[in-house]
Each structure stands twice: as structure tokens, then as C-alpha cells.
Design a protein around this motif. Structure first.
Motif, short mmCIF file in Angstrom:
data_model
loop_
_atom_site.label_atom_id
_atom_site.label_comp_id
_atom_site.label_asym_id
_atom_site.label_seq_id
_atom_site.Cartn_x
_atom_site.Cartn_y
_atom_site.Cartn_z
N TRP A 200 28.30 58.94 68.25
CA TRP A 200 28.35 60.25 67.61
C TRP A 200 27.39 61.14 68.38
O TRP A 200 26.17 60.92 68.36
N TRP A 201 27.90 62.12 69.09
CA TRP A 201 27.10 62.96 69.98
C TRP A 201 27.14 64.41 69.51
O TRP A 201 28.13 64.86 68.92
N GLY A 202 26.07 65.13 69.77
CA GLY A 202 26.06 66.55 69.47
C GLY A 202 25.07 67.29 70.32
O GLY A 202 24.02 66.75 70.71
N ALA A 203 25.41 68.52 70.66
CA ALA A 203 24.49 69.41 71.38
C ALA A 203 24.36 70.71 70.60
O ALA A 203 25.31 71.16 69.95
N TYR A 204 23.17 71.28 70.62
CA TYR A 204 22.86 72.52 69.88
C TYR A 204 23.23 72.35 68.40
O TYR A 204 23.71 73.30 67.76
N VAL A 205 23.01 71.17 67.85
CA VAL A 205 23.46 70.90 66.48
C VAL A 205 22.77 71.85 65.51
O VAL A 205 21.57 72.11 65.59
N GLY A 206 23.55 72.38 64.60
CA GLY A 206 23.04 73.32 63.62
C GLY A 206 23.01 74.76 64.09
O GLY A 206 22.69 75.65 63.31
N ALA A 229 27.62 68.84 80.81
CA ALA A 229 27.37 69.56 82.06
C ALA A 229 27.83 71.01 81.97
O ALA A 229 27.14 71.93 82.42
N GLU A 230 29.01 71.21 81.38
CA GLU A 230 29.53 72.57 81.24
C GLU A 230 28.66 73.41 80.32
O GLU A 230 28.42 74.60 80.59
N ALA A 231 28.18 72.82 79.22
CA ALA A 231 27.35 73.56 78.28
C ALA A 231 26.00 73.91 78.91
O ALA A 231 25.48 75.02 78.72
N ARG A 232 25.44 72.98 79.66
CA ARG A 232 24.17 73.25 80.33
C ARG A 232 24.32 74.37 81.35
O ARG A 232 23.46 75.24 81.48
N GLN A 233 25.43 74.35 82.07
CA GLN A 233 25.68 75.41 83.05
C GLN A 233 25.85 76.76 82.37
O GLN A 233 25.36 77.79 82.84
N ARG A 234 26.51 76.74 81.23
CA ARG A 234 26.81 77.98 80.51
C ARG A 234 25.56 78.61 79.90
O ARG A 234 25.37 79.82 79.95
N HIS A 235 24.69 77.78 79.33
CA HIS A 235 23.52 78.29 78.61
C HIS A 235 22.23 78.25 79.42
O HIS A 235 21.26 78.92 79.07
N GLY A 236 22.20 77.43 80.47
CA GLY A 236 20.98 77.29 81.25
C GLY A 236 20.04 76.24 80.71
O GLY A 236 19.02 75.93 81.31
#
Length: 247
Positions: A200-206, A229-236
Motif C-alpha cells: 500500500w503506497w502513497g505520496a503527498y498523502v492527505g 518519478a513523474e510526481a517528483r519531476q512535476r513538483h520538484g
């Protein structure tokens, strides 16, 4: 004597703040907000958003300061971290010294100051030592289990909280079928045998940017690596966490 309050703010969602945290924010003379360098302006901005939403005390000052960058060249990991914490403590002291009239100073801490966070250890390096108060916050682990609507443990079973570095270097720890893995910049779940493992994975949870994914590790490992990788590229920047369970 100066009072230093460490306020857990959850994962950056103002709705995660407790009433205790809101009262503590409004009781401060000075709130310090760290700047983490290019590409991570969102982290400082989120703290400002929280203050804009809940701070009503016009006497409270908000001051930004530059957070030192950790040296990645020193071979010994613990030495790198210790040196970095010394530098952060010095940055705190320098920022506070510019406002000697502030008797009550606060830092807004992601998640909770007690779970895989070093703010308390850094505070212990201040000399003279301030009086330290801790306001607990919602952790990324709680936000992750809420996002997936799951309990973290099986009935009567333990779970273990660890880091990506330890999972990668030492493998699956003995004695636990469920792992909560934090601080994993290298997708250590790709280094373990996926057979029978669920993730169960999540990024920027909440947060508004929240991304979650779950399923058999063998099936979703590659998609998670790509999404991350795409989210890190998008948000920095990225903050992610995951739970692994052997079936």
C-alpha cells in the motif's frame, strides 16, 4: 528562558491541525519557517498557507531561514547526519538571535515530532537549552492507512516501522509480517522478493496532490516507480510512504 514549541502539522493539510496545534500557533512570538532550496519552495509555502488559515494573533512574527544542505560526500552515514543536525541547530540559533525579544518560538513539523523526525534531537543541541514543548500531529503513517482505509496490523500481530535504507541494506526484518517503510528515496521495495507481498503506497498523502496505489508487489512495483518519478519531476520534491505485508 526561551520556550521552543514543536508543532506537529500532519502532512501539510490545514485540516490535519488539532485544536491544540492551532492554539499553540497563536501563542507564539515567533514562528520559524525553513527554506529548503530550489525546487522545494512548496514546503515553505505550505507552512505559510497553514499560518494564513489559522493564525489570528497579529503579534506573532513569521520568519524564514535557510536550511543547511546535508553533505553527502562523507562516507559514514551517522556522521553526515550528526554534522547536518549541528548545522541546522546553528541556523536555528542564528535566526532566533535576530529576534531576541521573542520568548516563545515555534517550528511547524511535518507529521509528528516523535516519528522518524529529528527536530527533537536538533533542539537538544541548543545552548542554552530552551524549554521544549511538543504538540503531536497526524503522521504520514496514519494518513496512509486512512487513504487506503486499512488497519496497519493483522489481529494481534505486530508491525515494524523502518526506513528504505535499512530495508535495502538488511533485507526484510525478522519477526514481522507487516512493515511500514519511511524515508525511502530509492524504492527499496524493488530490492526484495515480491512473492506473496502486498504493498500500500502513497505520496503527498492527505494533500491535494495525493497519489495512492496498492496491490501485489510483483504487479504494481514498476507502476509505483514510474508514478513516483513523474510526481517528483512535476513538483520538484516528493514525500511518500508505504506498507508491505507478507500474505
Amino acid at each position: 528562558m526561551m520556550e521552543l514549541t514543536l508543532i506537529g502539522i500532519g502532512t501539510g493539510n490545514p485540516a490535519h491541525l488539532t485544536l491544540q496545534a492551532i492554539r499553540a500557533i497563536n501563542a507564539q512570538d515567533l514562528i520559524l519557517i525553513p527554506r529548503k532550496g530550489a525546487g522545494k519552495d512548496d514546503l515553505a509555502e505550505l507552512r505559510h498557507v497553514i499560518c494564513d488559515e489559522v493564525l489570528t494573533n497579529e503579534a506573532t512574527r513569521i520568519v524564514e531561514f535557510d536550511l543547511p544542505v546535508r553533505d553527502e560526500q562523507t562516507a559514514n552515514y551517522r556522521q553526515r547526519v550528526n554534522d547536518w543536525h549541528d548545522a541546522i541547530a546553528d541556523a536555528w540559533k542564528a535566526a532566533m538571535a535576530e529576534h531576541p525579544q521573542a520568548a516563545r518560538v515555534a517550528l511547524l513539523v511535518w507529521g509528528d515530532p516523535s516519528l522518524y523526525d529529528s527536530t527533537l534531537r536538533i533542539a537538544a543541541r541548543l545552548d542554552p537549552a530552551p524549554g521544549v514543548h511538543v504538540i503531536p500531529g497526524i503522521t504520514s503513517l496514519q494518513a496512509l492507512t486512512a487513504a487506503h482505509a486499512i488497519p496497519i496490523n493483522d489481529i494481534g500481530a505486530p508491525f515494524l516501522v523502518t526506513t528504505g535504507r535499512r530495508l535495502r541494506d538488511e533485507g526484510w526484518p525478522a519477526g514481522a509480517d507487516t512493515l511500514a517503510v519511511m524515508l525511502d528515496g530509492g524504492c527499496a521495495f524493488t530490492d526484495i522478493d515480491p512473492k506473496g507481498v502486498h504493498i500500500w503506497w502513497g505520496a503527498y498523502v492527505g494533500m491535494a496532490e495525493e497519489i495512492i496505489c496498492e496491490g501485489p508487489l510483483a504487479e504494481v512495483s514498476d507502476p509505483i516507480v514510474q508514478m513516483r518519478a513523474e510526481a517528483r519531476q512535476r513538483h520538484g520534491w516528493i514525500m511518500d510512504i508505504y506498507i508491505l505485508r507478507r500474505r
